[in-house]
Motif scaffolding. Structure first.
Motif, PDB file in Angstrom:
ATOM      1  N   GLU A  72       0.834  -1.190   0.000  1.00 21.26           N
ATOM      2  CA  GLU A  72       0.000   0.000   0.000  1.00 21.26           C
ATOM      3  C   GLU A  72       0.875   1.247   0.000  1.00 21.26           C
ATOM      4  O   GLU A  72       2.066   1.194   0.333  1.00 21.26           O
ATOM      5  N   THR A  73       0.300   2.359  -0.399  1.00 18.50           N
ATOM      6  CA  THR A  73       1.020   3.620  -0.389  1.00 18.50           C
ATOM      7  C   THR A  73       1.107   4.138   1.034  1.00 18.50           C
ATOM      8  O   THR A  73       0.105   4.179   1.753  1.00 18.50           O
ATOM      9  N   ASP A  74       2.300   4.554   1.455  1.00  9.77           N
ATOM     10  CA  ASP A  74       2.496   4.983   2.844  1.00  9.77           C
ATOM     11  C   ASP A  74       1.860   6.340   3.129  1.00  9.77           C
ATOM     12  O   ASP A  74       1.232   6.523   4.160  1.00  9.77           O
ATOM     13  N   ILE A  75       2.053   7.303   2.220  1.00  9.64           N
ATOM     14  CA  ILE A  75       1.546   8.660   2.449  1.00  9.64           C
ATOM     15  C   ILE A  75       0.821   9.127   1.191  1.00  9.64           C
ATOM     16  O   ILE A  75       1.347   9.019   0.089  1.00  9.64           O
ATOM     17  N   LYS A  76      -0.397   9.653   1.372  1.00 10.08           N
ATOM     18  CA  LYS A  76      -1.151  10.275   0.285  1.00 10.08           C
ATOM     19  C   LYS A  76      -1.509  11.691   0.703  1.00 10.08           C
ATOM     20  O   LYS A  76      -2.137  11.901   1.745  1.00 10.08           O
ATOM     21  N   ILE A  77      -1.103  12.665  -0.114  1.00 11.81           N
ATOM     22  CA  ILE A  77      -1.343  14.073   0.176  1.00 11.81           C
ATOM     23  C   ILE A  77      -1.960  14.719  -1.065  1.00 11.81           C
ATOM     24  O   ILE A  77      -1.465  14.522  -2.177  1.00 11.81           O
ATOM     25  N   VAL A  78      -3.016  15.503  -0.869  1.00  9.28           N
ATOM     26  CA  VAL A  78      -3.657  16.229  -1.964  1.00  9.28           C
ATOM     27  C   VAL A  78      -3.342  17.714  -1.805  1.00  9.28           C
ATOM     28  O   VAL A  78      -3.656  18.309  -0.774  1.00  9.28           O
ATOM     29  N   LEU A  79      -2.692  18.296  -2.833  1.00  8.60           N
ATOM     30  CA  LEU A  79      -2.325  19.712  -2.824  1.00  8.60           C
ATOM     31  C   LEU A  79      -2.649  20.315  -4.183  1.00  8.60           C
ATOM     32  O   LEU A  79      -2.949  19.596  -5.140  1.00  8.60           O
ATOM     33  N   LYS A  80      -2.553  21.653  -4.268  1.00  2.44           N
ATOM     34  CA  LYS A  80      -2.599  22.289  -5.575  1.00  2.44           C
ATOM     35  C   LYS A  80      -1.450  21.765  -6.421  1.00  2.44           C
ATOM     36  O   LYS A  80      -0.395  21.417  -5.900  1.00  2.44           O
ATOM     37  N   PHE A  81      -1.644  21.733  -7.745  1.00  2.00           N
ATOM     38  CA  PHE A  81      -0.654  21.114  -8.614  1.00  2.00           C
ATOM     39  C   PHE A  81       0.719  21.767  -8.463  1.00  2.00           C
ATOM     40  O   PHE A  81       1.747  21.082  -8.382  1.00  2.00           O
ATOM     41  N   THR A  82       0.760  23.103  -8.422  1.00  2.16           N
ATOM     42  CA  THR A  82       2.049  23.788  -8.272  1.00  2.16           C
ATOM     43  C   THR A  82       2.682  23.472  -6.924  1.00  2.16           C
ATOM     44  O   THR A  82       3.902  23.276  -6.822  1.00  2.16           O
ATOM     45  N   ASP A  83       1.870  23.423  -5.852  1.00  2.00           N
ATOM     46  CA  ASP A  83       2.395  23.094  -4.523  1.00  2.00           C
ATOM     47  C   ASP A  83       2.884  21.651  -4.475  1.00  2.00           C
ATOM     48  O   ASP A  83       3.876  21.344  -3.808  1.00  2.00           O
ATOM     49  N   ALA A  84       2.174  20.764  -5.179  1.00  2.00           N
ATOM     50  CA  ALA A  84       2.579  19.357  -5.194  1.00  2.00           C
ATOM     51  C   ALA A  84       3.943  19.193  -5.854  1.00  2.00           C
ATOM     52  O   ALA A  84       4.799  18.439  -5.383  1.00  2.00           O
ATOM     53  N   LYS A  85       4.173  19.915  -6.975  1.00  2.00           N
ATOM     54  CA  LYS A  85       5.466  19.832  -7.647  1.00  2.00           C
ATOM     55  C   LYS A  85       6.579  20.402  -6.765  1.00  2.00           C
ATOM     56  O   LYS A  85       7.678  19.839  -6.706  1.00  2.00           O
ATOM     57  N   ALA A  86       6.283  21.510  -6.058  1.00  4.06           N
ATOM     58  CA  ALA A  86       7.286  22.090  -5.169  1.00  4.06           C
ATOM     59  C   ALA A  86       7.602  21.139  -4.017  1.00  4.06           C
ATOM     60  O   ALA A  86       8.775  20.987  -3.630  1.00  4.06           O
ATOM     61  N   PHE A  87       6.580  20.486  -3.481  1.00  6.18           N
ATOM     62  CA  PHE A  87       6.790  19.531  -2.388  1.00  6.18           C
ATOM     63  C   PHE A  87       7.640  18.352  -2.863  1.00  6.18           C
ATOM     64  O   PHE A  87       8.570  17.923  -2.183  1.00  6.18           O
ATOM     65  N   ARG A  88       7.322  17.847  -4.062  1.00  2.17           N
ATOM     66  CA  ARG A  88       8.095  16.722  -4.590  1.00  2.17           C
ATOM     67  C   ARG A  88       9.555  17.105  -4.783  1.00  2.17           C
ATOM     68  O   ARG A  88      10.469  16.371  -4.397  1.00  2.17           O
ATOM     69  N   ASN A  89       9.803  18.266  -5.350  1.00  3.78           N
ATOM     70  CA  ASN A  89      11.180  18.690  -5.570  1.00  3.78           C
ATOM     71  C   ASN A  89      11.930  18.896  -4.257  1.00  3.78           C
ATOM     72  O   ASN A  89      13.131  18.621  -4.162  1.00  3.78           O
ATOM     73  N   HIS A  90      11.223  19.392  -3.260  1.00  3.63           N
ATOM     74  CA  HIS A  90      11.855  19.584  -1.942  1.00  3.63           C
ATOM     75  C   HIS A  90      12.290  18.248  -1.351  1.00  3.63           C
ATOM     76  O   HIS A  90      13.419  18.113  -0.857  1.00  3.63           O
ATOM     77  N   ILE A  91      11.400  17.250  -1.429  1.00  2.00           N
ATOM     78  CA  ILE A  91      11.750  15.935  -0.887  1.00  2.00           C
ATOM     79  C   ILE A  91      12.890  15.308  -1.693  1.00  2.00           C
ATOM     80  O   ILE A  91      13.828  14.714  -1.124  1.00  2.00           O
ATOM     81  N   LEU A  92      12.858  15.456  -3.014  1.00  2.00           N
ATOM     82  CA  LEU A  92      13.927  14.901  -3.838  1.00  2.00           C
ATOM     83  C   LEU A  92      15.261  15.571  -3.554  1.00  2.00           C
ATOM     84  O   LEU A  92      16.313  14.925  -3.580  1.00  2.00           O
ATOM     85  N   SER A  93      15.218  16.878  -3.276  1.00  2.00           N
ATOM     86  CA  SER A  93      16.463  17.558  -2.936  1.00  2.00           C
ATOM     87  C   SER A  93      17.010  17.061  -1.604  1.00  2.00           C
ATOM     88  O   SER A  93      18.220  16.964  -1.414  1.00  2.00           O
ATOM     89  N   GLN A  94      16.114  16.730  -0.682  1.00  2.00           N
ATOM     90  CA  GLN A  94      16.554  16.159   0.599  1.00  2.00           C
ATOM     91  C   GLN A  94      17.160  14.774   0.389  1.00  2.00           C
ATOM     92  O   GLN A  94      18.116  14.385   1.073  1.00  2.00           O
ATOM     93  N   LEU A  95      16.589  14.020  -0.560  1.00  2.00           N
ATOM     94  CA  LEU A  95      17.134  12.693  -0.842  1.00  2.00           C
ATOM     95  C   LEU A  95      18.506  12.781  -1.493  1.00  2.00           C
ATOM     96  O   LEU A  95      19.379  11.938  -1.254  1.00  2.00           O
ATOM     97  N   ASN A  96      18.708  13.812  -2.301  1.00  2.17           N
ATOM     98  CA  ASN A  96      19.971  13.940  -3.037  1.00  2.17           C
ATOM     99  C   ASN A  96      21.028  14.592  -2.152  1.00  2.17           C
ATOM    100  O   ASN A  96      21.959  13.961  -1.685  1.00  2.17           O
ATOM    101  N   ASP A  97      20.923  15.894  -1.946  1.00  2.00           N
ATOM    102  CA  ASP A  97      21.753  16.590  -0.974  1.00  2.00           C
ATOM    103  C   ASP A  97      21.114  17.937  -0.681  1.00  2.00           C
ATOM    104  O   ASP A  97      20.309  18.446  -1.433  1.00  2.00           O
TER     105      ASP A  97
END
Length: 496
Positions: free
Chosen positions: A135-160
Motif C-alpha cells: 500500500e502507499t504509505d503517504i497520500k497528500i492532496v495539494l494544488k498542482f504547483t504546490d505538489a510539484k514544489a513539495f516533490r522537488n523539496h523531498i527529492l532535494s533532501q534525498l539527493n543533498d
C-alpha cells in the motif's frame, strides 16, 4: 518549502465522499419508482409525516458522515523537516506516523479527472519497507504547483541539501528518452492480449458459427425467433465487448507513455483520464523483468517491467518501463534508461526433462476428470437433450482437446524454463505461451529456498524460490526444476 506544517487541499473532503455520493445516487436511481409511488400515497398527513421522518434520518446520517470527514481534514496535519515527514491525525484517537526521508523509495504524482478539473494533484510516497509494500504509505492532496514544489523539496533532501533536483516533467517534455504515440500504445495493447482471451474469442466465434450451421440459420422469421436471435446477438456482443474491455482500459492507462533518465532517477509519465508521474530512484529498483506474451512472441516483441517499492503496489498501478518493443531495440533503449542492468541472457541451465514426472499425477487426474465428465454427458445428459450426434462428438473432442492442451503446456514449459547464473545477477526464465525473463541482482535477494521430493532427490533436481523487497504480488519468484548443484552455487554467490 515555505510552510513546514500544512493540511491537504480542502478538495480531499469531496474525494473521500466520492464513493458514498455515487452509492447514494445509484440507490436513488434504482429506487426512484418506489419513491414516486410513496409520494403519491403520501396524501394523508400520517404518510407524509413518516416520509419526512425517513428523509430526515437519511439526511442526518449523511450530514454526520460529511461532518466526520471535515473534522478529519481539519485535524490532520503534515509536517516536514530535514529528516522526517510526520503525519498527525489529532481526532479523538490520536495517530502519529513518522517517515524517514532517507528511506523514501518513490514519490509520485497522480491526477484523476476531478483533480485535473480543479487543479489539484495527489502525492503518493512509498518507503523502502516490506511491511508496507502492498500500500502507499503517504497520500497528500495539494494544488498542482504546490505538489510539484513539495516533490522537488523531498527529492532535494534525498539527493543533498545544497542541490535542487530539477525533475519537472514539463521542463524535459521535448527531451524524453522514450515517447509512444497513440498508435504504438494501441499496438502494445494488442500484443499484450493474453492466451486465455484469444482462446475465449475463438471458442465464442466457433460456437456461434456451429449453432447457425446446425440449425440452418434463422429459419422462418417469427416474432419469437427474431427476439431470440436478437437476444443471442446482444449476449454475444456483450461477451466480445467484455473481452476487449481490458484492451481499452490499457489504452487509456498507457496513453502518452513517456520515460526519461535524469541523474540517478527515472521519470515515467502516462495516462489519459488519470495522469500519473513516477519518479523512481534507480538504486531502489530491485528486479527487471522482460516479458513476451504469445502474440508478442509471434511478432518478435517484448515489454520491460521494473519491480520496486511504490510502483505497481495498487490495483490500478503498473510498473512497466517500456511498452512493446522489438527485441533488438530493448538493449539500446535500456542503455539510456537503465544502463545498470545489462539485459543479455547468460548461458541457461535448462529445466530437466525428468522433472515432468512430478506433473504426471496432475496430468492423469485432469485426464480422469475429463473422461468421467465426458462419459456422464454422453450417457446421461446429452440423450435427454436430444442434441445432434455431431454436437455429442464435439463434446468428446473438446474433452480430448483440453487434455492435449495441458500436455502441450507442460512441454512448452519444459522447453522454455531455465536458470542463468551470472557473476552479479540471477536470471530466471519461466513461462509456456508467455516467456518471462527476470534479472535479480544477488544483492537484492532477501531469501533463497529450495525443496526436493523423493522423485527429485532420485533424479538430482530441485525447485525453489527467491524473495525480494517488493509488494506481495511481486516479492516471490519461482525457480524452475534444475540441477540441485545450481542452488549450491547461488548460495555461495549470495554469501560472497
Amino acid at each position: 518549502m515555505k510552510n513546514s506544517r500544512f493540511r491537504c487541499h480542502p478538495s480531499v473532503i469531496i474525494e473521500n465522499l466520492g464513493a458514498l455520493m455515487i452509492g447514494i445516487i445509484l440507490i436513488f436511481i434504482y429506487n426512484i419508482g418506489d419513491a414516486i409511488d410513496m409520494l403519491r400515497e403520501a396524501s394523508e398527513v400520517a404518510n407524509l409525516f413518516e416520509a419526512l421522518i425517513g428523509f430526515a434520518i437519511v439526511s442526518l446520517i449523511l450530514l454526520l458522515y460529511i461532518g466526520y470527514q471535515v473534522i478529519i481534514y481539519l485535524k490532520t496535519w503534515i509536517s516536514v523537516d530535514e529528516e522526517t515527514i510526520l503525519v498527525e491525525r489529532l481526532t479523538l484517537r490520536t495517530v502519529r506516523k513518522s517517515f524517514n526521508i532517507k528511506n523514501i523509495s518513490n514519490i509520485n504524482l497522480e491526477q484523476n479527472l476531478f483533480e485535473r478539473i480543479i487543479g489539484t494533484c495527489k502525492i503518493k510516497i512509498d518507503t523502502n519497507s516490506q511491511s508496507t509494500a502492498n500500500e502507499t504509505d503517504i497520500k497528500i492532496v495539494l494544488k498542482f504547483t504546490d505538489a510539484k514544489a513539495f516533490r522537488n523539496h523531498i527529492l532535494s533532501q534525498l539527493n543533498d541539501k545544497d542541490h535542487t533536483v530539477q525533475t519537472e516533467v514539463e521542463t524535459i517534455a521535448e527531451d524524453f528518452d522514450v515517447c509512444y504515440t497513440p498508435g504504438q500504445v494501441a499496438m502494445h495493447c494488442i500484443y499484450s492480449v493474453s492466451i486465455s482471451t484469444v482462446v475465449f474469442i475463438i471458442i465464442l466465434l466457433a460456437s456461434v458459427t456451429g449453432y447457425f450451421i446446425l440449425t440452418g440459420g434463422v429459419g422462418e422469421f417469427s416474432l419469437s425467433k427474431i427476439i431470440s436471435v436478437l437476444g443471442g446477438a446482444l449476449a454475444f456482443l456483450w461477451m466480445i465487448a467484455s473481452s476487449f474491455y481490458g484492451l481499452l482500459k490499457d489504452f487509456f492507462r498507457y496513453y502518452d507513455f513517456r520515460a526519461k533518465r535524469v541523474d540517478n532517477r527515472i521519470i515515467l509519465s502516462y495516462g489519459l483520464i488519470k495522469r500519473r508521474q513516477y519518479v523512481m530512484p534507480v538504486d531502489k529498483i530491485n528486479t527487471v523483468k522482460v516479458r513476451a506474451r504469445l502474440i508478442s512472441r509471434i511478432f518478435g516483441r517484448q515489454d520491460v517491467e521494473v519491480i520496486c517499492i511504490g510502483v505497481g503496489d495498487e490495483d490500478e498501478e503498473n510498473s512497466l518501463l517500456l511498452l512493446s518493443e522489438k527485441k533488438e531495440e530493448i538493449s539500446k533503449i535500456l542503455a539510456r534508461l537503465l544502463p545498470e542492468y545489462i539485459i543479455e541472457e547468460p548461458e541457461l541451465i535448462m529445466r530437466k526433462p525428468c522433472s515432468l514426472c512430478s506433473n504426471l499425477p496432475g496430468l492423469f487426474i485432469t485426464g480422469g476428470i475429463l473422461t468421467v465428465l465426458s462419459s456422464l454427458l454422453i450417457n446421461l445428459a446429452l440423450p435427454k437433450l436430444e442434441l445432434p450426434q455431431v454436437l455429442q462428438i464435439g463434446v468428446i473432442i473438446i474433452g480430448i482437446g483440453l487434455f492435449i492442451f495441458y500436455f502441450v503446456y507442460l512441454l512448452l514449459r519444459l522447453k522454455t524454463e531455465g536458470v542463468g547464473v551470472d557473476e552479479e545477477t540471477l536470471v530466471l526464465v519461466t513461462g509456456a505461451f508467455t516467456r518471462e525473463v527476470t534479472w535479480i541482482p544477488y544483492r537484492r535477494i532477501q531469501s533463497l529456498g529450495f525443496n526436493q521430493g523423493p522423485l527429485a532427490r532420485h533424479f538430482g533436481y530441485a525447485t525453489g524460490d527467491v524473495s525480494i523487497l517488493a509488494a506481495s504480488s511481486s516479492a516471490d519468484h519461482s525457480i524452475p526444476a534444475v540441477d540441485e548443484k545450481l542452488y549450491r552455487e547461488v548460495q555461495r554467490k549470495l554469501i560472497d
